[in-house]
Scaffold this motif. Structure first.
Motif, PDB file in Angstrom:
ATOM      1  N   LYS A 197       0.834  -1.193   0.000  1.00  0.00           N
ATOM      2  CA  LYS A 197       0.000   0.000   0.000  1.00  0.00           C
ATOM      3  C   LYS A 197       0.873   1.248   0.000  1.00  0.00           C
ATOM      4  CE  LYS A 197      -4.363   1.502   2.030  1.00  0.00           C
ATOM      5  NZ  LYS A 197      -5.350   1.254   3.091  1.00  0.00           N
ATOM      6  N   TYR A 203      -6.355   6.803   1.025  1.00  0.00           N
ATOM      7  CA  TYR A 203      -7.472   7.313   0.241  1.00  0.00           C
ATOM      8  C   TYR A 203      -8.209   8.404   1.006  1.00  0.00           C
ATOM      9  CZ  TYR A 203     -12.142   7.395  -1.869  1.00  0.00           C
ATOM     10  OH  TYR A 203     -13.327   7.793  -2.434  1.00  0.00           O
ATOM     11  N   SER A 262     -16.542  -2.073  -3.845  1.00  0.00           N
ATOM     12  CA  SER A 262     -17.109  -2.721  -5.020  1.00  0.00           C
ATOM     13  C   SER A 262     -16.588  -4.149  -5.110  1.00  0.00           C
ATOM     14  CB  SER A 262     -16.744  -1.960  -6.298  1.00  0.00           C
ATOM     15  OG  SER A 262     -17.289  -0.652  -6.276  1.00  0.00           O
ATOM     16  N   THR A 268     -13.031  -9.836  -7.750  1.00  0.00           N
ATOM     17  CA  THR A 268     -12.279  -8.584  -7.852  1.00  0.00           C
ATOM     18  C   THR A 268     -12.880  -7.545  -6.920  1.00  0.00           C
ATOM     19  OG1 THR A 268     -11.798  -9.070 -10.167  1.00  0.00           O
ATOM     20  CG2 THR A 268     -11.439  -6.818  -9.432  1.00  0.00           C
ATOM     21  N   CYS A 269     -12.007  -6.829  -6.197  1.00  0.00           N
ATOM     22  CA  CYS A 269     -12.476  -5.829  -5.227  1.00  0.00           C
ATOM     23  C   CYS A 269     -11.803  -4.484  -5.471  1.00  0.00           C
ATOM     24  CB  CYS A 269     -12.173  -6.274  -3.799  1.00  0.00           C
ATOM     25  SG  CYS A 269     -13.027  -7.767  -3.285  1.00  0.00           S
ATOM     26  N   LYS A 270     -12.525  -3.434  -5.163  1.00  0.00           N
ATOM     27  CA  LYS A 270     -11.992  -2.073  -5.140  1.00  0.00           C
ATOM     28  C   LYS A 270     -12.543  -1.410  -3.900  1.00  0.00           C
ATOM     29  CE  LYS A 270      -9.890   1.559  -7.015  1.00  0.00           C
ATOM     30  NZ  LYS A 270     -10.009   2.520  -5.901  1.00  0.00           N
ATOM     31  N   CYS A 271     -11.654  -1.122  -2.938  1.00  0.00           N
ATOM     32  CA  CYS A 271     -12.077  -0.577  -1.645  1.00  0.00           C
ATOM     33  C   CYS A 271     -11.553   0.847  -1.490  1.00  0.00           C
ATOM     34  CB  CYS A 271     -11.567  -1.458  -0.509  1.00  0.00           C
ATOM     35  SG  CYS A 271     -12.168  -3.166  -0.567  1.00  0.00           S
ATOM     36  N   ASP A 272     -12.446   1.820  -1.601  1.00  0.00           N
ATOM     37  CA  ASP A 272     -12.091   3.221  -1.375  1.00  0.00           C
ATOM     38  C   ASP A 272     -12.455   3.571   0.058  1.00  0.00           C
ATOM     39  OD1 ASP A 272     -11.298   3.479  -4.034  1.00  0.00           O
ATOM     40  OD2 ASP A 272     -13.330   3.955  -4.692  1.00  0.00           O
ATOM     41  N   PRO A 277      -7.278  -3.950   2.500  1.00  0.00           N
ATOM     42  CA  PRO A 277      -7.206  -3.784   1.041  1.00  0.00           C
ATOM     43  C   PRO A 277      -6.136  -2.792   0.604  1.00  0.00           C
ATOM     44  CG  PRO A 277      -9.028  -2.518   1.932  1.00  0.00           C
ATOM     45  CD  PRO A 277      -8.460  -3.295   3.085  1.00  0.00           C
ATOM     46  N   GLU A 309      -5.556   0.078  -5.047  1.00  0.00           N
ATOM     47  CA  GLU A 309      -6.028  -0.201  -6.389  1.00  0.00           C
ATOM     48  C   GLU A 309      -6.995  -1.383  -6.402  1.00  0.00           C
ATOM     49  OE1 GLU A 309      -2.461  -2.738  -5.611  1.00  0.00           O
ATOM     50  OE2 GLU A 309      -3.001  -0.642  -5.272  1.00  0.00           O
ATOM     51  N   SER A 310      -7.631  -1.580  -7.543  1.00  0.00           N
ATOM     52  CA  SER A 310      -8.470  -2.757  -7.727  1.00  0.00           C
ATOM     53  C   SER A 310      -7.592  -3.999  -7.730  1.00  0.00           C
ATOM     54  CB  SER A 310      -9.231  -2.641  -9.056  1.00  0.00           C
ATOM     55  OG  SER A 310      -9.987  -3.797  -9.309  1.00  0.00           O
TER      56      SER A 310
END
Length: 503
Positions: free
Chosen positions: A199, A203, A210, A238-242, A303, A306-307
């Motif tokens: 990391k 963010y 997502s 697939t994950c995208k954690c903001d 997480p 990035e995705s």
């Protein structure tokens, strides 16, 4: 999870040894444990010289290494995992994790807490994932801001002290060696929460998570009594954690319906912190029974920004989604074709697209087509010697459709017409292409309400899933017996071992 030894080797083509050991570290206490766990299959860690020679040979990095070696170069020994076995001291040292980057070879030997004969599956050895994490951490430390060889030598001299902090007694505590360097230089300073090695920042903004589940189904269907049809499902989450914060914690649960097919061969991203042991023991090699673990599959993780692919899995579904029959008969410059397709009743009848492609190799251009289709429409690409049956977004209520016709070909032109060494004469196939949104063949889904997020703010949870065809072939049932359909399946379906760990 521990390491028996670590090496850094500079690759130097043109020199007598083709390389130099720049750094090595052995852990005697871990070596004693290896002797106990491995029993009669135990092979001791060699000195740097024999190890260097054996590793360069295995990696094909010796200048005079021109000859074919059966134990290393045969097709049955293709290596896609960066895990090797080295012949040293009359035995084979395995597993050795090694890779070459920027003319530097990073290598280490993880502890395997069981006998090595027979070899256990790589995904069952948790120390291999830790080996990659340690080596990637060393690589990042050496090359971060490096401008010349002097800086590299300085960092190599710092490694012994850094590994005392980051990997005491062979057990990795922190793969970010810069943290260990800061701890040594500023021991009196209280540091904030450590950031994971993968990391690079934090963010700021509206929190959102997502999750996308994509399943690909592969199939080979022959309609022959002496050749079994094959099919398999491969899934990726697939994950995208903001999310704000240095180390937010997230737990995602994958669930199956009552009649869902259990997930197997699960591989996870390094950010996953723990897994239920029942998830680890589910393998496609074992026979399916009623006791197979069917979830929920929980993945706690921190997480990256990035995705990323949280996990991969396979599954043994009972039937393929579309059953097919294809028959092609040759008559001089013509071929007669018959195609029957049936959508299985359990599959969602709502496609984003669905089409069947029928190529004709090693022939001239299509000059004439007479056909009868029960559903959809047929497009003819004459110069490409290709028919595309556009089925559309739904099968009819009967779930069955058919196509029959006669195709006439002109004179063959080697420059324009498609050529294939396998599809000669009656050996031919039909390939299906389709996508179904909001559906998975296993039934796997991520429940929005089961997603747990430990971070500031209440995030918006988005979930998606889809099924896609991949290498979905139906072969001419009238074709002569193939040489090897197994090898054909391998050539058509390229597989890659993902560089993730099974914990």
């Amino acid at each position: 999870m521990a390491q028996r030894a670590v090496w850094l080797i500079s690759h130097e083509p043109g020199t007598p040894l083709c390389g130099t050991v720049r750094f090595s570290r052995r852990y005697p206490t871990v070596e004693k444990r290896a002797r106990v766990f491995n029993g009669t299959s135990y092979v001791p860690i060699p000195e740097d010289g024999p190890f260097l020679k054996a590793l360069l040979f295995e990696l094909r990095l010796l200048d005079d290494d021109k000859d074919f070696v059966e134990s290393r170069d045969s097709c049955s020994h293709i290596n896609k995992t960066s895990v090797y076995g080295l012949l040293v001291g009359g035995g084979e040292l395995w597993p050795v994790v090694a890779f070459l980057k920027n003319n530097m070879i990073y290598a280490c030997v993880p502890l395997v807490e069981q006998t090595l004969s027979p070899r256990p599956p790589l995904i069952s050895i948790s120390g291999i994932s830790q080996s990659f994490e340690l080596l990637f951490g060393i690589q990042d430390f050496l090359h971060l801001g490096q401008k010349n060889d002097t800086e590299l030598n300085t960092k190599l001299n710092q490694l012994p002290d850094l590994l005392l902090q980051a990997c005491p007694f062979g057990t990795l505590l922190d793969a970010n060696l810069q943290n260990s360097l800061d701890s040594i230089n500023f021991a009196s300073v209280t540091h904030p929460q450590k950031q994971p090695a993968w990391k690079v920042g934090t963010y700021k903004g509206k929190p959102q998570v997502s999750i996308s589940i994509t399943e690909k189904v592969k199939s080979m269907q022959y309609d022959k009594q002496d050749i079994a049809d094959t099919w398999q499902v491969v899934g990726a989450v697939t994950c995208k954690c903001d999310l704000e914060g240095i180390m937010p914690n997230v737990t995602i649960s994958l669930s199956l319906p009552t009649n869902g097919s259990p997930l197997q061969d699960i591989l996870v991203h390094p950010c996953v912190t723990s897994l239920d042991s029942a998830i680890l023991t589910s393998s496609s090699i074992d026979a399916m029974d009623d006791s197979a673990f069917s979830g929920p599959y929980k993945f706690p993780f921190t997480p990256p920004l990035e995705s990323f692919n949280l996990c991969y899995y396979t599954s043994q579904v009972p039937v393929p989604p579309i059953l097919g029959f294809y028959q092609m008969k040759e008559e001089e410059i013509q071929v007669k074709i018959t195609v029957n397709l049936k959508l299985h009743e359990s599959v969602k009848n709502n496609f984003e697209f669905c089409e069947a492609r029928i190529p004709f190799y090693n022939r001239g251009p299509i000059t004439h087509v007479e056909y009868k289709v029960s559903f959809g429409q047929l497009e003819v690409f004459r110069e490409k010697s290709l028919l595309i049956w556009i089925i559309g977004q739904k099968f009819p209520k009967s779930m069955e459709i058919s196509l029959s016709g006669t195709v006439t070909f002109g004179a063959k032109s080697h420059e324009k017409q498609p050529f294939d060494e396998i599809c000669i004469g009656g050996t031919a196939y039909l390939k299906l292409h389709f996508k179904i949104l909001d559906y998975t063949l296993t039934g796997c889904y991520a429940d929005q309400h089961s997603v747990q997020v430990f971070a500031s703010g209440k995030p918006k949870i988005n979930t998606h899933r889809k099924l896609i065809s991949s290498d979905y072939y139906i072969w001419n049932s009238k074709a002569p017996a193939p040489i090897t359909y197994g090898s054909l399946l391998l050539s058509l379906s390229s597989w890659t071992l993902w560089p993730f760990k099974k914990r």
